[in-house]
Design a protein around this motif. Structure first.
Motif, PDB file in Angstrom:
ATOM      1  N   LYS A  81      -7.939   2.545   3.097  1.00 39.07           N
ATOM      2  CA  LYS A  81      -8.339   1.335   3.823  1.00 39.07           C
ATOM      3  C   LYS A  81      -7.991   0.093   3.009  1.00 39.07           C
ATOM      4  CE  LYS A  81     -12.108  -0.877   6.231  1.00 39.07           C
ATOM      5  NZ  LYS A  81     -13.309  -0.667   6.999  1.00 39.07           N
TER       6      LYS A  81
ATOM      7  N   ARG B 211      -5.584  -0.983   0.863  1.00 38.96           N
ATOM      8  CA  ARG B 211      -4.246  -0.703   0.318  1.00 38.96           C
ATOM      9  C   ARG B 211      -3.968  -1.472  -0.968  1.00 38.96           C
ATOM     10  NH1 ARG B 211      -1.825  -0.113   5.931  1.00 38.96           N
ATOM     11  NH2 ARG B 211      -2.117  -2.328   6.217  1.00 38.96           N
ATOM     12  N   GLY B 212      -4.693  -2.568  -1.100  1.00 38.28           N
ATOM     13  CA  GLY B 212      -4.463  -3.408  -2.268  1.00 38.28           C
ATOM     14  C   GLY B 212      -5.125  -2.884  -3.524  1.00 38.28           C
TER      15      GLY B 212
ATOM     16  N   ARG C 161       2.974   2.662   1.043  1.00 39.25           N
ATOM     17  CA  ARG C 161       2.025   1.861   1.820  1.00 39.25           C
ATOM     18  C   ARG C 161       0.815   1.379   1.028  1.00 39.25           C
ATOM     19  NH1 ARG C 161       1.739   4.754   7.670  1.00 39.25           N
ATOM     20  NH2 ARG C 161       0.975   2.732   8.277  1.00 39.25           N
ATOM     21  N   VAL C 162       0.967   1.226  -0.262  1.00 41.03           N
ATOM     22  CA  VAL C 162      -0.125   0.658  -1.057  1.00 41.03           C
ATOM     23  C   VAL C 162       0.473  -0.310  -2.077  1.00 41.03           C
ATOM     24  CG1 VAL C 162      -1.655   2.650  -0.859  1.00 41.03           C
ATOM     25  CG2 VAL C 162      -0.040   2.525  -2.778  1.00 41.03           C
ATOM     26  N   TYR C 163      -0.407  -1.049  -2.721  1.00 38.48           N
ATOM     27  CA  TYR C 163       0.008  -1.973  -3.774  1.00 38.48           C
ATOM     28  C   TYR C 163       0.342  -1.202  -5.048  1.00 38.48           C
ATOM     29  CZ  TYR C 163      -0.285  -5.876  -7.065  1.00 38.48           C
ATOM     30  OH  TYR C 163      -0.023  -6.810  -8.030  1.00 38.48           O
TER      31      TYR C 163
ATOM     32  N   SER D 215       3.882  -2.621  -3.468  1.00 39.89           N
ATOM     33  CA  SER D 215       4.830  -2.093  -2.483  1.00 39.89           C
ATOM     34  C   SER D 215       6.189  -2.777  -2.562  1.00 39.89           C
ATOM     35  CB  SER D 215       4.253  -2.264  -1.071  1.00 39.89           C
ATOM     36  OG  SER D 215       4.139  -3.636  -0.762  1.00 39.89           O
ATOM     37  N   THR D 216       6.387  -3.594  -3.559  1.00 37.82           N
ATOM     38  CA  THR D 216       7.665  -4.298  -3.723  1.00 37.82           C
ATOM     39  C   THR D 216       8.058  -4.295  -5.200  1.00 37.82           C
ATOM     40  OG1 THR D 216       6.509  -6.385  -4.079  1.00 37.82           O
ATOM     41  CG2 THR D 216       7.194  -5.906  -1.820  1.00 37.82           C
TER      42      THR D 216
ATOM     43  N   MET E  82       8.753  -6.979  -6.937  1.00 39.60           N
ATOM     44  CA  MET E  82       7.988  -8.029  -7.633  1.00 39.60           C
ATOM     45  C   MET E  82       6.548  -7.585  -7.843  1.00 39.60           C
ATOM     46  SD  MET E  82       7.751 -10.927  -4.637  1.00 39.60           S
ATOM     47  CE  MET E  82       7.584 -10.435  -2.915  1.00 39.60           C
TER      48      MET E  82
ATOM     49  N   ALA F 169       4.542  -7.329 -11.447  1.00 36.71           N
ATOM     50  CA  ALA F 169       3.230  -7.949 -11.681  1.00 36.71           C
ATOM     51  C   ALA F 169       2.192  -6.902 -12.065  1.00 36.71           C
ATOM     52  CB  ALA F 169       2.784  -8.702 -10.433  1.00 36.71           C
TER      53      ALA F 169
ATOM     54  N   ASN G 149       7.685  -9.845   1.337  1.00 42.48           N
ATOM     55  CA  ASN G 149       6.234  -9.743   1.432  1.00 42.48           C
ATOM     56  C   ASN G 149       5.689  -8.610   0.583  1.00 42.48           C
ATOM     57  OD1 ASN G 149       4.757 -11.501   3.481  1.00 42.48           O
ATOM     58  ND2 ASN G 149       6.557 -10.884   4.678  1.00 42.48           N
ATOM     59  N   GLU G 150       4.806  -8.916  -0.352  1.00 42.88           N
ATOM     60  CA  GLU G 150       3.979  -7.878  -0.959  1.00 42.88           C
ATOM     61  C   GLU G 150       2.749  -7.814  -0.050  1.00 42.88           C
ATOM     62  OE1 GLU G 150       4.125  -5.524  -3.700  1.00 42.88           O
ATOM     63  OE2 GLU G 150       2.449  -5.015  -2.419  1.00 42.88           O
ATOM     64  N   ALA G 151       2.917  -7.081   1.039  1.00 41.45           N
ATOM     65  CA  ALA G 151       1.958  -7.188   2.138  1.00 41.45           C
ATOM     66  C   ALA G 151       0.772  -6.243   2.008  1.00 41.45           C
ATOM     67  CB  ALA G 151       2.682  -6.916   3.462  1.00 41.45           C
ATOM     68  N   SER G 152       0.568  -5.691   0.839  1.00 41.45           N
ATOM     69  CA  SER G 152      -0.445  -4.654   0.706  1.00 41.45           C
ATOM     70  C   SER G 152      -1.840  -5.192   0.419  1.00 41.45           C
ATOM     71  CB  SER G 152      -0.021  -3.686  -0.407  1.00 41.45           C
ATOM     72  OG  SER G 152       0.261  -4.404  -1.591  1.00 41.45           O
ATOM     73  N   ASN G 153      -1.983  -6.499   0.282  1.00 37.32           N
ATOM     74  CA  ASN G 153      -3.301  -7.064  -0.034  1.00 37.32           C
ATOM     75  C   ASN G 153      -3.378  -8.484   0.524  1.00 37.32           C
ATOM     76  OD1 ASN G 153      -5.754  -6.355  -1.563  1.00 37.32           O
ATOM     77  ND2 ASN G 153      -5.292  -8.187  -2.742  1.00 37.32           N
TER      78      ASN G 153
ATOM     79  N   GLU H   5      -0.265 -13.090  -7.752  1.00 41.33           N
ATOM     80  CA  GLU H   5       0.366 -12.746  -9.020  1.00 41.33           C
ATOM     81  C   GLU H   5       1.840 -12.382  -8.886  1.00 41.33           C
ATOM     82  OE1 GLU H   5      -1.662 -11.031  -7.286  1.00 41.33           O
ATOM     83  OE2 GLU H   5      -1.106  -8.915  -7.193  1.00 41.33           O
ATOM     84  N   VAL H   6       2.303 -12.092  -7.690  1.00 43.88           N
ATOM     85  CA  VAL H   6       3.721 -11.716  -7.558  1.00 43.88           C
ATOM     86  C   VAL H   6       4.578 -12.971  -7.457  1.00 43.88           C
ATOM     87  CG1 VAL H   6       3.091  -9.552  -6.433  1.00 43.88           C
ATOM     88  CG2 VAL H   6       3.792 -11.503  -5.040  1.00 43.88           C
TER      89      VAL H   6
ATOM     90  N   VAL I 156      -1.806  -8.370   9.960  1.00 48.35           N
ATOM     91  CA  VAL I 156      -1.429  -7.415   8.919  1.00 48.35           C
ATOM     92  C   VAL I 156      -2.667  -6.744   8.319  1.00 48.35           C
ATOM     93  CG1 VAL I 156      -0.422  -7.199   6.603  1.00 48.35           C
ATOM     94  CG2 VAL I 156       0.735  -8.550   8.356  1.00 48.35           C
TER      95      VAL I 156
ATOM     96  N   GLY J 292      -4.144  -4.319  10.899  1.00 48.80           N
ATOM     97  CA  GLY J 292      -3.403  -3.274  10.206  1.00 48.80           C
ATOM     98  C   GLY J 292      -4.275  -2.368   9.369  1.00 48.80           C
ATOM     99  N   SER J 293      -5.260  -2.956   8.676  1.00 41.35           N
ATOM    100  CA  SER J 293      -6.079  -2.154   7.767  1.00 41.35           C
ATOM    101  C   SER J 293      -7.561  -2.193   8.088  1.00 41.35           C
ATOM    102  CB  SER J 293      -5.883  -2.659   6.327  1.00 41.35           C
ATOM    103  OG  SER J 293      -4.583  -2.439   5.910  1.00 41.35           O
ATOM    104  N   GLY J 294      -7.938  -3.048   9.004  1.00 40.94           N
ATOM    105  CA  GLY J 294      -9.358  -3.144   9.345  1.00 40.94           C
ATOM    106  C   GLY J 294     -10.181  -3.810   8.257  1.00 40.94           C
ATOM    107  N   ILE J 295      -9.538  -4.670   7.507  1.00 39.54           N
ATOM    108  CA  ILE J 295     -10.281  -5.380   6.461  1.00 39.54           C
ATOM    109  C   ILE J 295     -10.228  -6.884   6.744  1.00 39.54           C
ATOM    110  CG2 ILE J 295      -9.773  -3.606   4.741  1.00 39.54           C
ATOM    111  CD1 ILE J 295      -7.676  -5.527   3.549  1.00 39.54           C
TER     112      ILE J 295
ATOM    113  N   ARG K 234      -3.539 -12.579 -11.232  1.00 41.84           N
ATOM    114  CA  ARG K 234      -3.851 -13.117  -9.897  1.00 41.84           C
ATOM    115  C   ARG K 234      -4.795 -14.311 -10.027  1.00 41.84           C
ATOM    116  NH1 ARG K 234      -5.757  -8.649  -5.853  1.00 41.84           N
ATOM    117  NH2 ARG K 234      -3.561  -8.081  -6.128  1.00 41.84           N
TER     118      ARG K 234
ATOM    119  N   ASP L  51       9.439  -7.006   5.547  1.00 43.75           N
ATOM    120  CA  ASP L  51       8.753  -6.022   4.686  1.00 43.75           C
ATOM    121  C   ASP L  51       7.343  -5.679   5.143  1.00 43.75           C
ATOM    122  OD1 ASP L  51      10.902  -6.060   2.907  1.00 43.75           O
ATOM    123  OD2 ASP L  51      10.014  -7.716   1.789  1.00 43.75           O
TER     124      ASP L  51
ATOM    125  N   LEU M 209       3.640  -1.397   7.762  1.00 45.65           N
ATOM    126  CA  LEU M 209       2.183  -1.300   7.797  1.00 45.65           C
ATOM    127  C   LEU M 209       1.663  -0.902   9.175  1.00 45.65           C
ATOM    128  CD1 LEU M 209       1.391  -4.499   5.754  1.00 45.65           C
ATOM    129  CD2 LEU M 209       1.074  -2.151   5.011  1.00 45.65           C
TER     130      LEU M 209
END
Lengths: 434, 458
Positions: free
Chosen positions: A104, A106-107, A187-189, A191-192, A194, A198, B95-99, B104-105, B177, B181-184, B235, B447, B451
């Motif tokens: 849930k 992912r970050g 699908r988790v951090y 994911s790129t 960059m 980091a 996109n570091e789309a995971s959070n 920090e990226v 997203v 996407g994640s329910g958060i 971050r 990117d 998700l």
């Protein structure tokens, strides 16, 4: 247990270099009437090689064979090579676990889910009974730094002296380096690319803080809360303290430059693995004293370059221009290792992502287009790789006192259908004919 | 040129040398063109002299020093290189789309110097872009201002000494997203606000704790209770830097209510110097934007591609400009970037914006928004030699860019425009068949689609 003892014995003896085999009561073994191909490129015909207790006693012409030796006759047709060394191999490594769940948050994945496994040792993951080992021994390899497949930080490289079925006793040196790559988890951090950069920087910051905390706690345990237990961060200490190198797999010029950027920030020592475009940054690699374990995982040749290709239709000037550009790009890849050598970069060999079944073809490509001599290829795959993996080790040659790891091949190794018929690894002889 | 001015320019050269700028620079005299300076009017039959990458003279009858190329621009128009303040070309990952927060990226670690889109943008007179993180997250990564020195590597593309910038995003993208996407959090615009406030509060706490730790560590002499280490948190460091005004915010936004929301949040934390990008409803709150000193970077007439972008008008830029808001026109696209001059011209067609102001929207104003207006954005002595030359007035639909210079080096010349300008050859891919890159790949949501699919990425 026997293997364990012999492995440890070979390691200690190999490092010492002053081993006197005849002092042991173990019978010697020898091949006679063979052609020796030494790591420095020289060859000796009608030669003899003698080893005892895992260590080479003598190799050359007019070598007297000890009275107690068990002797094999090469019949003047067999070729003895120092065992090839793979500086970074996935042999026996199971495929990376495919995560089916999506957390849930992912970050904030667990270390494992994010592919951050610096504490994982290859020997715990590798399938010791994999038939990969026998296959590569037939190709002349006797030693390999085995890694595990994974994501950002898959684990620790372990250097093994190969046997058709590995045992823990075949471990020559554990934790040769920490594997790392720009490989995003699923699908988790992070994911790129960059994100990986980091995350790694953050991990090193956290490792530093934990290390400080442990130091304070050790010196004054009643005045400060105990630090948390975190084996993953602790596994980064050797890298942080420049006691262990990162074996960083990267191919394109841009990816290699990203490792430079990370190194500038975090000040770690590293070895470039695979490095298909390393030639583009050879000067920088040389200046930073970064060795390269180069891959020969060249792309397959275009159809129009194959001998049996029949052209359909006209090849326009424009099309020919494109083809010329593309072929030049191929040649640059093939000549990667040569260019690195010319520029003074220390270059060894890594199969890395090269599939075993492709190895013969890619070796042929390297030999045909790589602008390298067989002697240079041999040096890259033996002494150079040994020196990159374990400086001053006794691997990678046929000299007296070196580890008895060599291959006895039916013909010179770059010839068609060349194969090892015997393999001696840490002194143990394996007959490889099926 | 008076002596003081000459000395000042020499000092500028020296300062560039001193900071170790190793990028290629050129010397060129562009003669007899109609020079659109942007800040000092138009000079007919004017000359622009660039020496070692810096504009040293603008006027008439300027002589070419030894070593300088001479370009005959008679009958042509000379203007500053166009600056695109919102672009995703030349990016590897966007996109570091995971959070919801990934401050920090850095897009500076995600530059693709071989992207053919760079050359295409040069062909449209663009000399600099703002390579933005995508809009999947409420607070995305740091962006990177680039000069389009096509053929240089990643470092070679970076705009030296440009201020740090970061991407924020409001509305549907981050809620889709992360909420859907994640329910958060954030699932709603309210949630977006709370993510920002919570993150800002955490960063303030972090910085206080971190500084307290570093001070205690400095003073610890081995006696008494040792300090408990607080790890450096990349971050939180970035967020704290935003609050302290060290990083310029460029915020993806559409609706007027969310624009007002963010200005209120920024007021609470003392954040200044920010730009709302897209901002299709910014015209509704133009006076408030002006009052806050906020900037806007908008499309000329692009909307209706999702629900929150329906209430839009082609008068947006003109209304903002008329209200004194520093406004730029951006592309957010690998296609629009090739004719930003046309996009700027639409403000004249729709909103009767003056030609001078329309030109500013693709030159000086984006430079202001990126904090690089002391270096580029207009043709002035002492500024960088980033110049484009056009066949007609650049706001004419018939005008065609002829040449583009960056730091006095010519990176595009229509007369030398070969059929194939790709520079990165992957031998494993078919080189003979040019691949057409989908321009949507250059968009804000690149990117992120993995998700939303259970099978994507497998």
């Amino acid at each position: 247990m026997k293997r364990l003892l012999s492995g440890v014995c070979v390691f200690i003896v190999g490092l010492a270099f002053s081993y006197s085999a005849s002092a042991q009561g173990v019978p010697a073994k020898a091949f006679e009437n063979v052609t020796l191909h030494k790591a420095d490129g020289s060859t000796v015909e009608d030669a003899v090689i003698v080893w005892r207790n895992g260590v080479i006693e003598a190799a050359g012409k007019n070598v007297s064979i000890p009275f107690d030796a068990e002797v094999w006759d090469g019949g003047d047709s067999l070729h003895v090579y120092p065992g090839f060394i793979d500086g970074y191999a996935y042999w026996g490594s199971p495929d990376q676990k495919q995560f089916e769940d999506t957390p849930k948050y992912r970050g904030k994945p667990s270390y494992e889910r994010a592919g951050i496994r610096p504490e994982r040792q290859a020997r715990e993951a590798v399938k010791m009974d994999s038939d990969d080992f026998k296959k590569v021994m037939k190709k002349g390899f006797t030693t390999a730094a085995l890694g595990t497949k994974g994501y950002m930080i898959p684990g620790q490289l372990d250097l093994f002296l190969l046997q058709p079925e590995l045992q823990i006793g075949d471990l020559y040196k554990g934790g040769v380096g920490m594997q790392m790559q720009f490989e995003e988890s699923y699908r988790v951090y992070p994911s790129t690319v960059m994100g990986i950069m980091a995350r790694f920087e953050q991990l090193m910051m956290e490792a530093k803080a934990l290390n400080e905390w442990q130091g304070y706690y050790a010196s004054s345990s009643t005045e400060i809360a105990p630090p948390p237990n975190d084996p993953v961060l602790e596994a980064l200490y050797p890298v942080m303290q420049n006691e262990q190198r990162i074996f960083f797999k990267a191919d394109s010029k841009e990816m290699i430059e990203r490792v430079f950027a990370l190194q500038d920030k975090l000040d770690f020592d590293w070895v470039l693995v695979s490095g298909m475009e390393a030639y583009k940054v050879a000067d920088e690699l040389k200046q930073r004293d970064v060795p390269v374990l180069a891959s020969i995982n060249f792309p397959k040749k275009p159809e129009w370059k194959k001998e049996d290709y029949e052209e359909e239709g006209e090849v326009t000037d424009e099309m020919q221009g494109f083809r010329d550009k593309r072929w030049n790009a191929y040649l640059a890849r093939y000549r990667n290792i040569k260019k690195l050598m010319e520029d003074g970069v220390q270059v060894g060999f890594a199969s890395a992502d090269l599939e075993l079944k492709e190895m013969a073809d890619r070796m042929k490509d390297w030999s045909e287009y790589g602008d390298v001599t067989p002697e240079e290829m041999l040096k890259v795959m033996t002494a150079n790789t040994a020196d990159i993996l374990v400086k001053g080790s006794a691997l990678g040659g046929l000299k007296k006192g070196q580890v008895a790891s060599f291959s006895i091949m039916n013909k010179p190794f770059i010839e068609e259908k060349a194969a090892a018929v015997y393999s001696v690894s840490a002194g143990e002889l394996n007959e490889l004919n099926d | 040129m008076d002596t003081i001015k000459k000395i000042a320019l020499v000092l500028i050269f020296c300062s560039f040398t001193a900071v170790g700028v190793s990028q290629p620079t050129g010397s060129v005299l562009i003669k007899d063109g109609t020079v659109l300076t942007v800040t000092n009017g138009t000079i007919e039959n004017g000359d622009v002299l660039i020496e070692d990458g810096i504009i040293t003279q603008i006027g008439e009858d300027v002589s070419a020093p030894g070593g300088a190329d001479v370009i005959d621009a008679s009958g042509k128009y000379v203007m500053p290189g166009i600056i695109d303040p919102h672009s995703h070309i030349a990016g590897v990952d966007i996109n570091e789309a995971s959070n919801p927060v990934t401050a920090e990226v850095k897009m500076g670690n995600s530059i693709d110097p071989n992207d053919i889109s760079i050359y295409r943008a040069l062909a449209g007179g663009v000399s600099s872009i703002h390579l933005l993180h995508g809009s999947a997250n409420v607070i995305g990564g740091e962006s990177e201002t680039l000069k389009l020195r096509y053929g240089q590597g990643q470092e070679g593309l970076k705009f030296e000494d440009a201020p740090r910038t970061i991407k924020f995003a409001l509305g549907e993208n981050p809620t889709r997203v992360h909420g859907q996407g994640s329910g958060i959090q954030p699932r709603t615009r309210m949630g977006v606000e709370q993510v920002i406030r919570r993150t800002f509060d955490a960063a303030l706490d972090y910085r206080r704790n971190r500084e307290a730790y570093l001070e205690a560590k400095e003073n610890y002499n081995g006696q008494g209770a040792p300090p408990r280490p607080v790890a450096k948190n990349l971050r939180m460091e970035t967020i704290a830097d935003i609050i302290e005004g060290d990083i310029l915010v460029h915020c993806h936004s559409y609706r007027a209510d969310e624009i007002l929301m963010l200005m209120r949040v920024f007021d609470d934390y003392g954040v200044e110097n920010y730009t709302f990008t897209h901002a299709n409803e910014a015209f509704k709150v133009a006076p408030e934007l002006k009052e806050h000193g906020a900037y806007a970077s908008v499309f000329s007439d692009w909307w209706a591609y999702k629900f929150e972008v329906y209430y839009s008008t082609a008068y947006n830029a003109s209304i903002l400009n008329a209200n004194g808001v520093v406004t730029s026109i951006n592309s957010d696209s690998g296609e629009l970037i090739r004719h930003l001059n046309h996009e700027a011209a639409k403000t004249i067609r729709y909103g009767n914006t003056s030609k001078a102001d329309a030109l500013k929207m693709i030159t000086l104003n984006p430079a202001i928004q990126l904090g690089i207006n002391d270096k580029v954005g207009s043709l002035e002595e002492g500024k960088h030699g980033d110049v484009s030359i056009w066949s007609k007035h650049p706001l004419s639909i018939y005008s065609i860019n002829q040449m583009t210079f960056v730091d006095g080096v010519k990176y595009f010349d229509r007369e030398e425009d070969a059929d194939d300008m790709r520079i990165d050859i992957n031998p494993g891919e078919s080189w003979e068949q040019p691949t057409v890159r989908n321009t949507s790949e250059h968009g804000c949501m690149h990117d992120t689609f993995y998700l939303f699919s259970e099978t994507a990425g497998e």
